[in-house]
Design a protein around this motif. Structure first.
Motif, PDB file in Angstrom:
ATOM      1  N   HIS A   1       0.796  -1.238   0.000  1.00  7.30           N
ATOM      2  CA  HIS A   1       0.000   0.000   0.000  1.00  7.30           C
ATOM      3  C   HIS A   1       0.827   1.285   0.000  1.00  7.30           C
ATOM      4  CE1 HIS A   1       0.823   0.134   4.310  1.00  7.30           C
ATOM      5  NE2 HIS A   1       0.229   1.311   4.368  1.00  7.30           N
ATOM      6  N   ASP A   2       2.030   1.249   0.563  1.00  6.60           N
ATOM      7  CA  ASP A   2       2.841   2.472   0.641  1.00  6.60           C
ATOM      8  C   ASP A   2       3.984   2.516  -0.360  1.00  6.60           C
ATOM      9  OD1 ASP A   2       1.436   3.925   2.510  1.00  6.60           O
ATOM     10  OD2 ASP A   2       2.643   3.280   4.225  1.00  6.60           O
ATOM     11  N   ILE A   3       4.107   1.509  -1.227  1.00  7.65           N
ATOM     12  CA  ILE A   3       5.186   1.501  -2.224  1.00  7.65           C
ATOM     13  C   ILE A   3       5.170   2.771  -3.070  1.00  7.65           C
ATOM     14  CG2 ILE A   3       5.890   0.375  -4.388  1.00  7.65           C
ATOM     15  CD1 ILE A   3       5.502  -2.314  -2.986  1.00  7.65           C
ATOM     16  N   VAL A   4       3.987   3.298  -3.327  1.00  7.15           N
ATOM     17  CA  VAL A   4       3.848   4.506  -4.143  1.00  7.15           C
ATOM     18  C   VAL A   4       4.561   5.708  -3.525  1.00  7.15           C
ATOM     19  CG1 VAL A   4       1.673   3.707  -5.123  1.00  7.15           C
ATOM     20  CG2 VAL A   4       1.646   5.155  -3.075  1.00  7.15           C
ATOM     21  N   GLU A   5       4.816   5.643  -2.230  1.00 10.61           N
ATOM     22  CA  GLU A   5       5.460   6.763  -1.543  1.00 10.61           C
ATOM     23  C   GLU A   5       6.931   6.897  -1.894  1.00 10.61           C
ATOM     24  OE1 GLU A   5       4.424   6.659   2.624  1.00 10.61           O
ATOM     25  OE2 GLU A   5       2.302   6.919   2.166  1.00 10.61           O
ATOM     26  N   ILE A   6       7.492   5.892  -2.587  1.00  8.33           N
ATOM     27  CA  ILE A   6       8.860   6.024  -3.103  1.00  8.33           C
ATOM     28  C   ILE A   6       8.920   7.248  -4.012  1.00  8.33           C
ATOM     29  CG2 ILE A   6      10.557   4.977  -4.666  1.00  8.33           C
ATOM     30  CD1 ILE A   6       9.629   2.233  -3.503  1.00  8.33           C
ATOM     31  N   ASP A   7       7.888   7.436  -4.817  1.00  6.04           N
ATOM     32  CA  ASP A   7       7.815   8.606  -5.698  1.00  6.04           C
ATOM     33  C   ASP A   7       7.042   9.763  -5.065  1.00  6.04           C
ATOM     34  OD1 ASP A   7       9.165   7.073  -7.542  1.00  6.04           O
ATOM     35  OD2 ASP A   7       7.560   7.041  -9.017  1.00  6.04           O
ATOM     36  N   ALA A   8       5.956   9.446  -4.372  1.00 11.77           N
ATOM     37  CA  ALA A   8       5.046  10.481  -3.872  1.00 11.77           C
ATOM     38  C   ALA A   8       5.466  11.072  -2.540  1.00 11.77           C
ATOM     39  CB  ALA A   8       3.633   9.907  -3.746  1.00 11.77           C
ATOM     40  N   GLY A   9       6.328  10.377  -1.808  1.00 12.57           N
ATOM     41  CA  GLY A   9       6.678  10.801  -0.464  1.00 12.57           C
ATOM     42  C   GLY A   9       5.567  10.452   0.515  1.00 12.57           C
ATOM     43  N   ASP A  10       5.898  10.451   1.788  1.00 11.74           N
ATOM     44  CA  ASP A  10       4.895  10.178   2.815  1.00 11.74           C
ATOM     45  C   ASP A  10       4.177  11.483   3.154  1.00 11.74           C
ATOM     46  OD1 ASP A  10       3.632   8.550   4.987  1.00 11.74           O
ATOM     47  OD2 ASP A  10       4.647  10.015   6.254  1.00 11.74           O
ATOM     48  N   THR A  11       2.867  11.450   3.062  1.00 10.01           N
ATOM     49  CA  THR A  11       2.062  12.613   3.440  1.00 10.01           C
ATOM     50  C   THR A  11       1.515  12.365   4.832  1.00 10.01           C
ATOM     51  OG1 THR A  11       1.428  12.948   1.130  1.00 10.01           O
ATOM     52  CG2 THR A  11       0.117  14.099   2.798  1.00 10.01           C
ATOM     53  N   TYR A  12       1.908  13.191   5.780  1.00 15.57           N
ATOM     54  CA  TYR A  12       1.445  13.029   7.158  1.00 15.57           C
ATOM     55  C   TYR A  12      -0.078  13.081   7.180  1.00 15.57           C
ATOM     56  CZ  TYR A  12       1.239  13.743  12.252  1.00 15.57           C
ATOM     57  OH  TYR A  12       0.971  13.630  13.594  1.00 15.57           O
ATOM     58  N   CYS A  13      -0.666  12.174   7.918  1.00 20.06           N
ATOM     59  CA  CYS A  13      -2.127  12.015   7.879  1.00 20.06           C
ATOM     60  C   CYS A  13      -2.898  13.253   8.346  1.00 20.06           C
ATOM     61  CB  CYS A  13      -2.548  10.779   8.672  1.00 20.06           C
ATOM     62  SG  CYS A  13      -2.125  10.822  10.418  1.00 20.06           S
ATOM     63  N   TYR A  14      -2.244  14.179   9.034  1.00 22.91           N
ATOM     64  CA  TYR A  14      -2.927  15.403   9.469  1.00 22.91           C
ATOM     65  C   TYR A  14      -2.462  16.631   8.681  1.00 22.91           C
ATOM     66  CZ  TYR A  14      -4.096  12.164  13.163  1.00 22.91           C
ATOM     67  OH  TYR A  14      -4.527  11.060  13.854  1.00 22.91           O
ATOM     68  N   ASP A  15      -1.815  16.400   7.552  1.00 29.60           N
ATOM     69  CA  ASP A  15      -1.324  17.475   6.689  1.00 29.60           C
ATOM     70  C   ASP A  15      -2.388  17.788   5.633  1.00 29.60           C
ATOM     71  OD1 ASP A  15      -0.053  19.157   4.895  1.00 29.60           O
ATOM     72  OD2 ASP A  15       1.568  17.757   4.412  1.00 29.60           O
ATOM     73  N   GLU A  16      -3.264  18.723   5.931  1.00 28.26           N
ATOM     74  CA  GLU A  16      -4.368  19.050   5.028  1.00 28.26           C
ATOM     75  C   GLU A  16      -3.868  19.574   3.679  1.00 28.26           C
ATOM     76  OE1 GLU A  16      -7.343  21.511   6.873  1.00 28.26           O
ATOM     77  OE2 GLU A  16      -7.399  20.254   8.677  1.00 28.26           O
ATOM     78  N   GLU A  17      -2.816  20.358   3.692  1.00 29.07           N
ATOM     79  CA  GLU A  17      -2.271  20.904   2.445  1.00 29.07           C
ATOM     80  C   GLU A  17      -1.688  19.786   1.578  1.00 29.07           C
ATOM     81  OE1 GLU A  17      -1.901  23.813  -0.250  1.00 29.07           O
ATOM     82  OE2 GLU A  17      -2.841  24.060   1.708  1.00 29.07           O
ATOM     83  N   GLY A  18      -0.941  18.887   2.190  1.00 30.26           N
ATOM     84  CA  GLY A  18      -0.345  17.771   1.460  1.00 30.26           C
ATOM     85  C   GLY A  18      -1.377  16.842   0.844  1.00 30.26           C
ATOM     86  N   TYR A  19      -2.516  16.712   1.504  1.00 28.90           N
ATOM     87  CA  TYR A  19      -3.573  15.817   1.008  1.00 28.90           C
ATOM     88  C   TYR A  19      -4.212  16.330  -0.274  1.00 28.90           C
ATOM     89  CZ  TYR A  19      -3.980  11.817   4.055  1.00 28.90           C
ATOM     90  OH  TYR A  19      -3.759  10.602   4.664  1.00 28.90           O
ATOM     91  N   LYS A  20      -4.052  17.618  -0.560  1.00 27.99           N
ATOM     92  CA  LYS A  20      -4.649  18.177  -1.779  1.00 27.99           C
ATOM     93  C   LYS A  20      -4.031  17.575  -3.040  1.00 27.99           C
ATOM     94  CE  LYS A  20      -5.895  22.585   0.356  1.00 27.99           C
ATOM     95  NZ  LYS A  20      -5.594  24.029   0.444  1.00 27.99           N
ATOM     96  N   THR A  21      -2.764  17.172  -2.989  1.00 31.67           N
ATOM     97  CA  THR A  21      -2.086  16.605  -4.154  1.00 31.67           C
ATOM     98  C   THR A  21      -1.705  15.141  -3.963  1.00 31.67           C
ATOM     99  OG1 THR A  21       0.088  17.332  -3.338  1.00 31.67           O
ATOM    100  CG2 THR A  21      -1.129  18.863  -4.777  1.00 31.67           C
ATOM    101  N   LYS A  22      -2.019  14.585  -2.825  1.00 34.71           N
ATOM    102  CA  LYS A  22      -1.603  13.214  -2.479  1.00 34.71           C
ATOM    103  C   LYS A  22      -2.090  12.177  -3.486  1.00 34.71           C
ATOM    104  CE  LYS A  22      -1.988   9.880   1.357  1.00 34.71           C
ATOM    105  NZ  LYS A  22      -2.815   8.799   0.832  1.00 34.71           N
ATOM    106  N   ALA A  23      -3.357  12.182  -3.807  1.00 31.06           N
ATOM    107  CA  ALA A  23      -3.928  11.153  -4.689  1.00 31.06           C
ATOM    108  C   ALA A  23      -3.247  11.139  -6.052  1.00 31.06           C
ATOM    109  CB  ALA A  23      -5.438  11.361  -4.844  1.00 31.06           C
ATOM    110  N   GLU A  24      -3.039  12.303  -6.626  1.00 36.91           N
ATOM    111  CA  GLU A  24      -2.412  12.370  -7.952  1.00 36.91           C
ATOM    112  C   GLU A  24      -0.958  11.933  -7.906  1.00 36.91           C
ATOM    113  OE1 GLU A  24      -2.212  12.357 -11.805  1.00 36.91           O
ATOM    114  OE2 GLU A  24      -4.088  12.722 -10.743  1.00 36.91           O
ATOM    115  N   ARG A  25      -0.217  12.380  -6.875  1.00 34.58           N
ATOM    116  CA  ARG A  25       1.179  11.984  -6.737  1.00 34.58           C
ATOM    117  C   ARG A  25       1.300  10.472  -6.580  1.00 34.58           C
ATOM    118  NH1 ARG A  25       2.968  13.668  -1.893  1.00 34.58           N
ATOM    119  NH2 ARG A  25       1.048  14.704  -1.266  1.00 34.58           N
ATOM    120  N   GLU A  26       0.402   9.890  -5.781  1.00 36.34           N
ATOM    121  CA  GLU A  26       0.465   8.454  -5.522  1.00 36.34           C
ATOM    122  C   GLU A  26       0.049   7.638  -6.741  1.00 36.34           C
ATOM    123  OE1 GLU A  26      -1.537   7.527  -1.863  1.00 36.34           O
ATOM    124  OE2 GLU A  26       0.146   8.288  -0.662  1.00 36.34           O
TER     125      GLU A  26
END
Length: 196
Positions: free
Chosen positions: A71-96
């Motif tokens: 499930h987290d392999i995609v974070e090799i490219d997308a990086g880890d988005t902290y679960c309470y980072d509202e700003e990071g979540y705006k682009t998380k889905a596309e990056r992943e």
């Protein structure tokens, strides 16, 4: 000469070793360092078969384990988005999604499709297996954070309500695990680990 299929599988293996270098916000027990994605994935995969008896419905445990492993392999490219980072979540889905296509695409076509489908199922969180995997993905950092005195929550100024919202869907997968999660959150707030 190495078989082309095996060559692709070995290239994938070497690529996903990078997961060991993606650090999360959760601290490991016994050391003063944050866990990496590989450690997290191993930990919740272990929980998948240890805690499967608590699923509200019978689940395909092997499928859950596959989801938690990848499930987290995609974070090799997308990086880890902290679960309470509202700003990071705006682009998380596309990056992943972009990371999933590239990384799983290293595999032979049949395995690439299987892993991408499993990852997509986990992300969509509709099936019983995906819901259970997601509940484990939330339980593990919660319990580690609690056992470490809420260190990560404190560093980020996390509120009790944020943690409750993050874990609100756990009951869809397991009433018993949801009750445990609720008890941990309440106790953490009572002990001042979470802001109110």
């Amino acid at each position: 000469m190495i078989d082309e299929r095996l060559k692709k599988q070995i290239e994938f293996m070497l690529e996903v070793d990078k997961l060991k270098n993606i650090y999360r916000q959760t601290y490991v027990l016994g050391e003063n360092r944050k866990e990496n994605d590989a450690e997290h994935s191993w930990h919740i995969t272990l929980l998948a078969f240890l805690l499967s008896e608590y699923s509200n419905t019978p689940v395909d445990v092997l499928k859950v384990m596959k989801m938690t492993l990848i499930h987290d392999i995609v974070e090799i490219d997308a990086g880890d988005t902290y679960c309470y980072d509202e700003e990071g979540y705006k682009t998380k889905a596309e990056r992943e999604k972009k990371g999933a296509k590239r990384i799983f695409g290293l595999l032979p076509e049949d395995q690439a499709q299987e892993l991408y489908s499993l990852w997509r199922e986990f992300e969509d969180c509709v099936t019983d297996e995906a819901k259970f995997a997601a509940a484990l993905d939330r339980l593990q950092p919660l319990t580690l954070n609690y056992a470490k005195g809420g260190i990560s929550w404190g560093e980020h100024g996390v509120y009790k309500e944020q943690v409750e919202k993050r874990n609100s869907s756990a009951a869809e997968a397991s009433v018993q695990l949801a009750e445990l999660i609720s008890a941990i959150i309440d106790d953490a707030a009572d002990k001042g680990m979470l802001k109110r």
